[in-house]
Structures are given as structure tokens and as C-alpha cells.
Design a protein around this motif. Structure first.
Motif, PDB file in Angstrom:
ATOM      1  N   ALA B  24      18.167  39.565  51.968  1.00 50.81           N
ATOM      2  CA  ALA B  24      19.532  39.217  52.357  1.00 50.81           C
ATOM      3  C   ALA B  24      20.101  40.256  53.305  1.00 50.81           C
ATOM      4  O   ALA B  24      20.806  39.929  54.273  1.00 50.81           O
ATOM      5  N   ILE B  25      19.768  41.532  53.062  1.00 44.45           N
ATOM      6  CA  ILE B  25      20.255  42.600  53.940  1.00 44.45           C
ATOM      7  C   ILE B  25      19.704  42.397  55.350  1.00 44.45           C
ATOM      8  O   ILE B  25      20.428  42.467  56.347  1.00 44.45           O
ATOM      9  N   LEU B  26      18.404  42.084  55.419  1.00 50.51           N
ATOM     10  CA  LEU B  26      17.802  41.838  56.740  1.00 50.51           C
ATOM     11  C   LEU B  26      18.489  40.652  57.416  1.00 50.51           C
ATOM     12  O   LEU B  26      18.738  40.668  58.619  1.00 50.51           O
ATOM     13  N   GLY B  27      18.779  39.641  56.615  1.00 54.24           N
ATOM     14  CA  GLY B  27      19.458  38.467  57.161  1.00 54.24           C
ATOM     15  C   GLY B  27      20.840  38.804  57.692  1.00 54.24           C
ATOM     16  O   GLY B  27      21.219  38.396  58.789  1.00 54.24           O
ATOM     17  N   ASP B  28      21.593  39.598  56.920  1.00 49.89           N
ATOM     18  CA  ASP B  28      22.932  40.014  57.357  1.00 49.89           C
ATOM     19  C   ASP B  28      22.864  40.718  58.704  1.00 49.89           C
ATOM     20  O   ASP B  28      23.647  40.448  59.617  1.00 49.89           O
ATOM     21  N   LEU B  29      21.888  41.647  58.779  1.00 45.55           N
ATOM     22  CA  LEU B  29      21.759  42.425  60.014  1.00 45.55           C
ATOM     23  C   LEU B  29      21.414  41.510  61.183  1.00 45.55           C
ATOM     24  O   LEU B  29      21.979  41.608  62.277  1.00 45.55           O
ATOM     25  N   LEU B  30      20.450  40.616  60.937  1.00 44.48           N
ATOM     26  CA  LEU B  30      19.979  39.744  62.004  1.00 44.48           C
ATOM     27  C   LEU B  30      21.102  38.842  62.499  1.00 44.48           C
ATOM     28  O   LEU B  30      21.257  38.623  63.700  1.00 44.48           O
ATOM     29  N   GLU B  31      21.897  38.381  61.561  1.00 46.07           N
ATOM     30  CA  GLU B  31      22.988  37.484  61.922  1.00 46.07           C
ATOM     31  C   GLU B  31      23.967  38.185  62.865  1.00 46.07           C
ATOM     32  O   GLU B  31      24.305  37.687  63.928  1.00 46.07           O
ATOM     33  N   GLU B  32      24.355  39.400  62.459  1.00 44.58           N
ATOM     34  CA  GLU B  32      25.295  40.128  63.321  1.00 44.58           C
ATOM     35  C   GLU B  32      24.626  40.521  64.634  1.00 44.58           C
ATOM     36  O   GLU B  32      25.256  40.533  65.682  1.00 44.58           O
ATOM     37  N   PHE B  33      23.319  40.819  64.566  1.00 44.59           N
ATOM     38  CA  PHE B  33      22.572  41.184  65.779  1.00 44.59           C
ATOM     39  C   PHE B  33      22.651  40.064  66.814  1.00 44.59           C
ATOM     40  O   PHE B  33      22.948  40.289  67.982  1.00 44.59           O
ATOM     41  N   HIS B  34      22.402  38.833  66.361  1.00 43.44           N
ATOM     42  CA  HIS B  34      22.432  37.708  67.299  1.00 43.44           C
ATOM     43  C   HIS B  34      23.827  37.482  67.849  1.00 43.44           C
ATOM     44  O   HIS B  34      23.993  37.172  69.033  1.00 43.44           O
ATOM     45  N   TRP B  35      24.812  37.662  66.980  1.00 46.12           N
ATOM     46  CA  TRP B  35      26.178  37.509  67.448  1.00 46.12           C
ATOM     47  C   TRP B  35      26.474  38.537  68.542  1.00 46.12           C
ATOM     48  O   TRP B  35      27.040  38.225  69.589  1.00 46.12           O
ATOM     49  N   ARG B  36      26.044  39.783  68.297  1.00 48.44           N
ATOM     50  CA  ARG B  36      26.288  40.848  69.277  1.00 48.44           C
ATOM     51  C   ARG B  36      25.506  40.623  70.559  1.00 48.44           C
ATOM     52  O   ARG B  36      25.976  40.914  71.656  1.00 48.44           O
ATOM     53  N   ALA B  37      24.264  40.114  70.413  1.00 46.52           N
ATOM     54  CA  ALA B  37      23.442  39.867  71.598  1.00 46.52           C
ATOM     55  C   ALA B  37      24.141  38.857  72.498  1.00 46.52           C
ATOM     56  O   ALA B  37      24.170  39.009  73.727  1.00 46.52           O
ATOM     57  N   ALA B  38      24.733  37.840  71.867  1.00 52.31           N
ATOM     58  CA  ALA B  38      25.414  36.821  72.662  1.00 52.31           C
ATOM     59  C   ALA B  38      26.695  37.388  73.270  1.00 52.31           C
ATOM     60  O   ALA B  38      27.074  37.060  74.393  1.00 52.31           O
ATOM     61  N   GLU B  39      27.315  38.299  72.539  1.00 50.74           N
ATOM     62  CA  GLU B  39      28.613  38.830  72.952  1.00 50.74           C
ATOM     63  C   GLU B  39      28.473  39.884  74.047  1.00 50.74           C
ATOM     64  O   GLU B  39      29.115  39.816  75.077  1.00 50.74           O
ATOM     65  N   SER B  40      27.588  40.867  73.801  1.00 50.75           N
ATOM     66  CA  SER B  40      27.552  41.988  74.758  1.00 50.75           C
ATOM     67  C   SER B  40      26.145  42.291  75.265  1.00 50.75           C
ATOM     68  O   SER B  40      25.892  43.389  75.739  1.00 50.75           O
ATOM     69  N   GLY B  41      25.237  41.347  75.157  1.00 46.92           N
ATOM     70  CA  GLY B  41      23.926  41.523  75.766  1.00 46.92           C
ATOM     71  C   GLY B  41      22.912  42.107  74.815  1.00 46.92           C
ATOM     72  O   GLY B  41      23.256  42.830  73.877  1.00 46.92           O
ATOM     73  N   PRO B  42      21.626  41.803  75.085  1.00 45.27           N
ATOM     74  CA  PRO B  42      20.549  42.213  74.172  1.00 45.27           C
ATOM     75  C   PRO B  42      20.425  43.737  74.047  1.00 45.27           C
ATOM     76  O   PRO B  42      20.187  44.245  72.952  1.00 45.27           O
TER      77      PRO B  42
END
Lengths: 115, 888
Positions: B24-42
Motif C-alpha cells: 500500500a505504501i508503494l501504491g501511495d507513492l506511485l499514485e502521487e508520483f504519477h500525479w506529480r509527473a503530470a503536473e510538473s514533469g517526469p
């Protein structure tokens, strides 16, 4: 049964506020947005662990279809009966101590409190 | 889809490996990661993920450490981990008892870790990390020949070579090209009512495909844009796009005015690929544009650098033999063909080659600093041992096994080491921030220097190793016998003390020796730098300001071009306070090119293989630069299209070719088998390429007679202040051409500073290392002597009571200091003499055995040693006999 720390209380309250979707990321967003404090992920996870140790919180893994999570499950956070009791007790104490302090503190902000 | 950094993810997995919530922790991180990637770039998202992972790992380590320290240990015999926990607890307690000592050691370790981590961060993009291209190991650089280092034309190729190699090669999947002379091209952008000068670089249409660069926005050149006859297209650099267009994706597809004509912005480079930092370090590149690969560009001679992609399984060596065979076959088919050659090097090696030896030197220096740090901390720990002997002896007497005691001491030093890693990481972060923010350093990939997760991991590993290593020696000594005496409370046994002192003294000798090596290397570089700076460049950089001139209007003929430039020059020359003004197609220390030529009247053999470096100038140029006229006359206004063709040549070329400057006058040079050029004057040598390389053969043409230039640079010398000159000249330029950009000026002194920047950079870092080494060596000497004096105070006291004078004691301590330093110096000098040969490629104007350097290093070290020994010596001299005897 130990007392609740301020952050522990906030975490429990925030979990309760999420109703149908009590997940860690949402709790963190909620705390950062509405509790006016910066919450590191590590601190949140540690607090969750501590609340579980105290028997105030439980969690279960729940499969997630969200593509952004890459197949990882979500952790559904559930406040136990003991947890609810602890929150109520803290609320009662706080209310008792707040009572009659309006002239000193000024009236409480009403908006947003019933979310 | 972008993925988070693997290493960071692994760190999280490791930190939470016992936690059922890990998925679940990995999932939480990944979720926010994708949101950030879309928001401010990879890139930003990956950086965020790394930070988050490190913070999580720290948090998890902290809570498990707390949990284990708080847990009471009851079981006997103890489990391994319980024993380790107890060691950690004891160590923390012991360090807390002497916080000053712990802090000082952590700082010293931090210095060493910081130095190595900073150098590691600078080295990694250059020597270790992959280039920002798809499968970068498959990329090779194809040069023409490598032995003609001085001239750019000597290493560039004709486009016909590229076309033939593409067609015939069986080891290369694709070959693309960069126009090597793009820096000579000048561009003026006119967009949103603002005119400015830009740096553009020409690349072949398939450049992005061969390098496998995924553009951040837009597309590569299409079929129509792949020729100069097609519509002009630009791919913006990421930095320029952000700075000039505010990172607006809508600019892609829009049309701007470039050099007076329309050009379409077709794409934006990704932020990971800074073209300039890879291919043209120290210059800035705002956009890439087309360089046509055709017979037309082939006719312009050697113009391109080639980059090829190896076919699957092919090696650079295989490509070399493949191209060798193609070259011989082509030469056999077309005996008249010139400029056929190919030299293949892996792209990564090619890019790092110019700075490789310097960076390896830095790495060696950082490791030396780290070694000194180890020796120093070891010594500090050793010096602290006797004070702790009683504690250790009691524990031994109560049955603690030897290994257990050793382990506790090592755990203690490892804790200090880890604390040091925090200091080191902070130091490295500061140092690299400073380095990557320094513009104009000619070191490739410098923009990618940063302390990231990998560097932090590196710092932690180094610090842990240092901690273990420095703890071993004291641990070994401490676990040796002698407890009975110690418990009884008697101070020390004579033999044990002597042994310990010998050990500490040899460590000091080692420290001084290492410091000597560093200081000698640093000293040689300082001397080289002095030599470079004192070279006569052949022109006077002081007080001269330069502009790139980019006329925005279209000219119908060369005569109009000349008239325009003459008008600008005349207008500026008429300004008050301007002492001289001139123009050249490329000011010194900026660019490079070469043309073949023959001397009229010489036979073919004598004429083989001579290249000249052409300068196209206005008549006032030589004078404005402060370059002396040696023989004959200057170029003049009357050397125009109607007159005979006149050139100037530089002094050493005149002497080499014709015997003397005077003999050169009247000689004629044949460039392209048409009207020859007559030498009318000889001028002083100018170091055009770099202060370190010779003048070569330089020929000056007037811009009225030689049309082969892309743009002119203006140089102005004035008696007024810089800002006054700049605004006056800018105003004069706009009078001639209202849309002329005037902001791109620089001083010749800046140009010289950039030319020596890599050398200066190396020197500064090495200087910092040398200084640290000196400081540490001084600390080491001080520590050992201060300790020895304290230890021997009763002995000294007895001597004084028996009649020794304070000065005798003082002299004996200082003598000991100098003896130690002397031995260390001797060893260090011997090592330096043996090793300094490897520095040869970095030296200029001094030999590796330069006596002055050794002399200064030696006396500096001895002086520092004497100073460090003086305080303990004075303390020894003040010991009162009675007091010393009473205290024992």
C-alpha cells in the motif's frame, strides 16, 4: 490505554472525515490542506503504526483498479471502537475546557467545521 | 509511462520490508508520483520520489532504532542483534559524554566525505552515468583525423563522407551530423516586438532519430524542412524555451522572424538533454536548426562532426575497421577525392576526453584527502584511548570477550562516521551547487552535476567505511592486555605507552606525506596557471569590449554588406572617447577554422599539408586589438574590391615559411586557384585558439575583398567607463540599423577568463583540497604532540626538577615535531616525484619536477608543523616539576 497526542487526534479525525474513502494519501492531503501543517509521509505512517499498536486503528489491504497505483493495493484505515471512544473522550475534555473562553479567545470560526 | 527511480523504490522496499503495509505504501507513492509527473514533469517527479524515499527510509530507520533502544534487554546469553543494540546504546552514551570530541571527529570525517562526494557528483555524469540518449553506449563519434589538434577543420568531415558511410557501412545503423561551424553563424530573433541575438546550432535532419532523443514538445524536421530550400524550422533548447517563452507549449507550431525571414518553431528539446553541455561546453545554444546533408554543403568543405549509432552487437572497433575499408575503397574509386578519413571513438569517451585527466586528478586528490581524514581520525581516537582504558579494563575483567569490546569501539567510530556523512552531504551539496551554477566553464555536462540519491548513498557508504576503518586500529590496541595495571589505578606501563606513541607518530608521518603529495600537485597546477596567465596572447584584452553584429536587413550584394559594416564602424569611431574600433569574423579564443593554401612559386611537395587560419577583418582591427605591426603596412580602406588582393600574415608563420618577416613581404598565396593574395604586412602572433596552443599560420583578409564570413564581431577600445561605452556604442549601432540587437556584448577579459576556466576550476578545487590537507596535517601534529606532552608531563617534570631548563624542553619538543614532519615530507616528496609524471598533460610551462614548487611546499609544511608543535612545546616548557610529581 494511553492519551492521544495532538497529531494522533488529527489523524483519527481526518480518517473519520474521509467516510467512504479513508486512505493514507487522502488523509495526508486533508491534513496538509485543512490542518495547516506540513505532514511528511514517514510521520503519517509512523503515527498510523502507533495508533494500531494502541488498538485505536486497524487497516486492511484493498485491491485497487487505479492505473496510477500500478496494481498496488490500498490501505483502508478503520477507526476501532476504542479509537472512537478515545476521540470522544478527547472532544469532551476539549469542550469542557473551551467552555466560557469565548471572551478570551474570540468566537470560533464556524465555516468548514461541519465538513 | 514514466516510472519512479528504481534505486529509490528499492530503498522503500528495503526500509519497509517487515511492514505488511509495504504494497500500500508503494501504491501511495506511485499514485502521487504519477500525479506529480503530470503536473510538473517526469524529472521533477523522479526527484520528488527520491527525496520521499530517503525521508521514508530515515523515518523507518528512526522508529525501529527507537523501538530497539527502548526495548529492555533481559535475555542471557544475548542474541546478536540484542548485543549490537547494546553496543549502539553504549556508544551513544559514551559519545554523549564527550560531545566536543564527537563533533570534531564528525566534522573531520565530514570534510573527507564531502570532498569525495562532491568529486563523485562531478565525475558521475562525465565518466560514469549514461548520456541523455537512447542506448547511449551504441553511439560513436566519427572524426576526420585526430593528429591535427589545432584546427577544427582538421577533425571535421565533408558531408559526402557522411553520405557514403551511410550507404556503405555494415556496422552502423545510422549516421547523423552537427555543423561544427555553427558558432560562426549569427542569428537574430524578432518575436513579440523584441529583437535579440541567439546562438543556433545546425544539425542533420535525422539528428534526433539517431540519438533517440524524445522531444519534450513538437516534432523533428520533416521531409520538406530537410533542405535549405524548404521552410526554416527551429527546435528550441529547453532552457531557452522556458526563459524566452515561459515554457508555453503553444509556441510550438508558431512562426517567428529569424534573420529577417520566417521560421517555424517545430519542437522543444527535453530538459534532460542540454545540447550545449554535451556538445559545446561553455557556450550556450538556444535552438537547433537544419544543417542540410547534400552536395551543396559538401562543396563547402569539412563542415560536420558525425555521430553514428552502432548496429546491434557491433563495437566501435568493428565500426573503425568497417569505415577504414570503406575509406580505402572510396579512395581507390576516386583518386582525386580529398578529406577522406574516419576515426571512431565511443561518444561518451569523446565528450569526457578533454577533461578526463583533470577529473581523474581530482578524484585522486579527493581520495587522498579522505585518506588523510582516516589517518587523522584514527589518531584522534587513539589519543583518546588511554582515558578509556580503565573502563575497558573493567569490562574485560568482568568477562567481556575481546571481540565484544572491539566491536563496541568500531560501532562507536561508525556512528561518528555516519554523523560525518551528514556533514559531508551538506558540504558536497553546497560545493556542487556552486559548481553547476558557475556559467562559462568549459567542462561538459556540468549542468547535470547535483547531489542526488545516488550521491547521498555514496556519501553514506564512504562514511560508514571510514568509520569502520578508523575504529579498527584503536580497537585492536584497546583489546590487548594490561588490564590489571589499569584497574589498580597506576597510570601507564612504559612499554605500552611507547608502542602507542610510535603508532601515533607513524600516522602523523603518513598524514604529512599525503599532504605533501597533494600540495605538490596543487603547487604545480598553480605554477602552470601563472604561466598560462602570463602568456603573451598577442593582443591586449584589457579595456576592450566586443559585440556580435547581426544586420537584420537583407543585402543585395557584397558591396552593400561592406558598406553597412563600414558605416557602423565609422559611426562608432566618431563617438567621443573611442580610441579605436575594428571588426573581425571571429575574435580570439572563440572559434576556429582552417583553409588549405599554396605559396605561389613553391613546388607541390613544399606546399603539401599547410593550413591557414583565416581572419576576415576591417582595416582598423589589428590596431584596435593592440597587435603590433612587425613589417610592411596595415590593411587599408583602399584595399577594396577594385584593388589588388592584400593580406597580412603573422610573424612566426612568416619566419617559418620565408625566413624572416621582411622576406615574406610581396610573397603571394594561392587559395582556390584564382587570383593570388599578396602579403603586404606582417603582424605579431596572436594565440587565437587557446593560451596553451601556438599561433600557427594566420592570414588576415579585408572584409571588402573576402566575402567568406557568416557575421562580424566588433571590438571597441575606449577611454570611458564600460557602461558608458556600451550605451554609446549601442546607440550608434541603432542609428545605422534600428532593429540591430545591442545587448550581446562581452569584454575580451571575460573571453580570456572563459578560455582558462577549466584550468581555473581544477585549480580551485585542488586548492581547497590542498588547504584541507594542510589543516588536517597541522591538526594531526598538534594532537599527537599535545597528547605526548600531557602523557610525559611527569617525566618532563622530573627532568626540570633535576635542572633541565625550559628552553631545553621547548627545543626538544619542537625538534621532535620537525623530525616527524621531515620524515613525512621526505616520503611525500619521493612519492610526488614518482607520481607527478602522470600530471604532465595538465601542466603548462613547468616540468613535473619543478624545484620551486617542491621548495615552497616543503617550507610551508615545515612551517605549519613548527606552528602546530609550538603550543604543546610551550606547554611542556611551563610544566612545574613539583606539580607534575604531585599529580602522579
Amino acid at each position: 490505554m494511553g492519551r492521544l497526542g495532538e497529531f494522533e487526534l488529527l489523524v483519527l479525525l481526518s480518517i473519520l472525515r474521509q467516510r467512504a474513502a479513508p486512505y493514507a494519501n487522502r488523509v495526508r492531503d486533508d491534513l496538509e490542506a485543512n490542518a495547516d501543517r506540513r505532514v511528511t509521509r514517514g510521520a503519517l505512517y509512523r503515527t498510523i503504526d502507533r495508533l494500531c499498536e494502541k488498538g485505536l486503528l486497524e487497516w486492511e489491504l484493498e485491491p485497487s483498479e487505479t492505473p496510477d497505483r500500478g496494481g498496488h493495493p490500498m490501505r483502508r484505515l478503520l477507526v476501532t471502537a476504542e479509537g472512537l471512544e478515545a476521540v470522544e473522550r478527547t472532544r469532551d475534555v476539549l469542550q469542557r475546557f473551551m467552555r466560557g473562553l469565548d471572551p478570551v479567545l474570540g468566537p470560533a470560526l464556524e465555516e468548514g467545521l461541519d465538513a | 509511462m514514466t516510472t519512479p527511480p528504481r534505486l529509490a523504490e528499492r530503498l522503500v522496499r528495503y526500509a519497509y520490508r517487515h511492514d505488511a503495509a509495504l504494497p500500500a505504501i508503494l501504491g501511495d507513492l506511485l499514485e502521487e508520483f504519477h500525479w506529480r509527473a503530470a503536473e510538473s514533469g517526469p524529472a521533477a517527479a523522479r526527484a520528488w520520489y527520491t527525496r520521499e524515499a530517503i525521508s521514508l527510509a530515515c523515518s523507518s530507520a528512526w522508529s525501529s532504532a527507537r523501538a530497539s533502544l527502548l526495548r529492555p534487554s533481559t535475555s542471557t546469553p544475548m542474541s546478536r542483534s540484542a548485543a549490537l543494540r547494546q553496543d549502539v546504546r553504549w556508544s551513544v552514551r559514551s559519545l554523549r559524554r564527550s560531545p566536543g570530541f564527537a563533533l570534531l571527529t564528525a566534522l573531520v570525517i565530514g570534510l573527507g566525505v564531502g570532498a569525495t562526494t562532491a568529486v563523485f557528483s562531478v565525475l558521475r555524469p562525465l565518466l560514469i552515468a549514461p548520456l541523455p540518449f537512447g542506448d547511449p553506449h551504441e553511439l560513436v563519434w566519427i572524426a576526420n583525423v585526430t593528429d591535427d589538434e589545432g584546427s577544427l577543420s582538421g577533425v571535421t568531415s565533408r558531408t559526402s563522407n557522411l553520405m557514403d558511410f551511410r550507404e556503405r557501412s555494415r556496422t552502423l545503423d545510422g549516421i547523423t551530423a552537427i555543423n561544427a561551424f555553427s558558432a560562426q553563424q549569427s542569428y537574430t530573433l524578432d518575436a513579440d516586438g523584441r529583437v535579440e541575438k541567439l546562438n543556433g546550432f545546425g544539425v542533420a535532419p535525422d539528428f534526433f532519430d539517431v540519438l533517440e532523443v524524445r522531444l519534450a514538445h513538437g516534432r523533428s524536421f520533416n521531409e520538406e524542412e530537410s533542405t535549405f530550400d524548404g521552410p526554416a524550422a527551429m527546435v528550441l533548447s529547453h532552457a531557452f524555451w522556458r526563459q524566452r517563452f515561459g515554457g508555453d507549449p503553444a509556441v510550438v507550431g508558431s512562426t517567428v522572424t529569424l534573420n529577417g525571414g520566417p521560421a517555424q518553431v517545430i519542437g522543444v528539446l527535453p530538459s534532460t538533454f542540454d545540447f550545449a553541455s554535451v556538445f559545446t561546453p561553455g557556450q550556450s545554444v538556444d535552438f537547433l536548426t537544419l544543417w542540410e546533408i547534400s552536395d551543396r554543403t559538401d562543396a563547402w568543405g569539412n563542415t560536420v562532426h558525425m555521430v553514428g549509432r552502432l548496429r546491434d552487437g557491433a563495437t566501435a572497433d568493428a565500426a573503425q575497421s568497417d569505415l577504414d575499408a570503406i575509406v580505402s575503397a572510396l579512395q581507390a574509386e576516386q583518386p582525386d577525392r580529398w578529406g577522406l578519413a574516419a576515426d571512431v571513438t565511443p561518444l561518451h569517451a569523446k565528450i569526457s576526453a578533454p577533461v578526463r585527466s583533470g577529473l581523474l586528478l581530482l578524484a585522486a586528490a579527493a581520495v587522498t584527502v579522505l585518506m588523510i581524514v582516516c589517518v587523522n581520525v584514527s589518531n584522534m581516537l587513539l589519543a583518546r584511548m588511554p582515558g578509556r582504558m580503565r573502563e575497558i579494563a573493567i569490562r574485560k575483567a568482568m568477562g567481556a570477550p575481546r571481540r565484544r569490546i572491539m566491536r563496541q569501539l568500531v560501532v562507536e567510530s561508525t556512528l561518528i562516521g555516519l554523523a560525518g556523512s551528514v556533514v559531508g552531504a551538506a558540504l558536497a551539496w553546497g560545493a556542487t551547487r556552486l559548481v553547476s551554477a558557475t556559467a562559462g566553464i568549459r567542462v561538459p555536462l556540468l549542468d547535470q552535476v547535483a547531489v542526488d540519491g545516488v550521491a547521498l548513498l555514496f556519501a553514506a557508504v564512504v562514511a560508514t567505511l571510514v568509520g569502520v576503518l578508523v575504529g579498527l586500529l584503536p580497537a585492536l590496541r584497546a583489546s590487548e592486555g594490561g588490564e590489571a595495571v589499569l584497574i589498580r589505578g597506576g597510570s601507564r606501563t612504559a612499554t605500552a605507552t611507547l608502542g602507542a606513541r610510535r603508532l601515533r607518530e607513524s600516522l602523523v608521518v603518513a598524514e604529512v606525506a599525503l599532504a605533501t603529495v597533494l600540495l605538490v600537485a596543487g603547487g604545480l597546477l598553480v605554477r602552470s596557471f601563472q604561466q598560462v596567465m602570463s602568456v603573451d596572447l598577442g593582443f591586449d584584452p584589457e579595456g576592450a569590449v566586443a559585440w556580435q553584429l547581426n544586420p537584420t536587413q537583407q543585402f543585395a550584394s557584397h558591396a552593400e554588406v561592406v558598406a553597412w559594416h563600414e558605416a557602423v564602424e565609422a559611426r562608432i569611431a566618431a563617438l567621443p572617447g573611442i580610441s579605436s574600433v575594428g571588426m573581425i569574423d571571429g575574435l580570439p579564443l572563440g572559434r576556429n577554422r582552417s583553409w588549405g593554401f599554396d605559396v605561389v612559386g613553391w613546388d607541390e611537395e613544399a606546399n603539401t599539408g599547410i593550413g591557414l587560419y583565416p581572419h576576415i577583418v576591417s582595416p582598423g582591427y589589428v590596431d584596435a586589438m593592440g597587435t603590433p605591426l612587425v613589417a610592411g603596412r596595415h590593411l587599408e580602406r583602399f584595399d577594396d574590391a577594385a584593388s589588388y588582393r592584400a593580406v597580412l600574415i603573422n610573424e612566426s608563420a612568416a619566419t617559418d615559411m620565408f625566413g624572416s618577416p621582411d622576406a615574406a613581404l610581396g610573397q603571394e598565396l594561392d587559395l582556390w586557384h584564382d587570383t593570388p593574395w599578396r602579403i603586404v604586412g606582417v603582424v605579431g602572433d596572436v594565440l587565437h585558439v587557446s593560451p596553451e596552443s601556438g599561433a600557427g599560420t594566420q592570414v588576415y583578409f579585408t572584409l571588402a575583398q573576402m566575402a567568406d564570413y557568416a557575421g562580424m564581431e566588433l571590438v571597441v577600445r575606449s577611454t570611458r567607463a564600460l557602461d558608458e561605452t556600451v550605451s554609446a556604442v549601442g546607440a550608434a549601432m541603432v542609428e545605422v540599423d534600428p532593429s540591430l540587437p545591442t545587448d550581446g556584448f562581452w569584454t575580451l577579459e571575460e573571453r580570456v577568463a572563459t578560455a582558462v576556466s577549466a584550468r581555473r576550476f581544477l585549480l580551485q578545487v585542488l586548492g581547497a583540497f590542498g588547504g584541507s590537507a594542510l589543516l588536517l596535517a597541522g591538526m594531526g601534529i598538534y594532537g599527537v604532540l599535545a597528547y605526548t606532552v600531557a602523557e610525559r608531563s611527569s617525566e618532563i617534570g622530573i627532568r626540570m626538577a633535576l635542572g633541565a631548563s625550559s628552553s631545553t624542553v621547548l627545543v626538544s619538543v619542537v625538534r621532535r615535531t620537525l623530525a616527524l614532519a621531515g620524515i613525512g615530507l621526505g616520503v611525500g616528496v619521493a612519492v610526488s616525484v614518482l607520481a607527478s609524471g602522470t600530471l604532465r598533460s595538465l601542466l603548462f610551462g613547468v616540468g613535473p619536477g619543478d624545484p620551486a614548487t617542491y621548495l615552497v611546499t616543503g617550507s610551508t609544511l615545515l612551517a605549519v608543523a613548527a606552528l602546530a608543535g609550538l603550543v604543546p612545546a610551550m606547554r611542556a616548557a611551563r610544566i612545574s616539576g613539583v606539580r607534575a610529581l604531585q599529580s602522579d
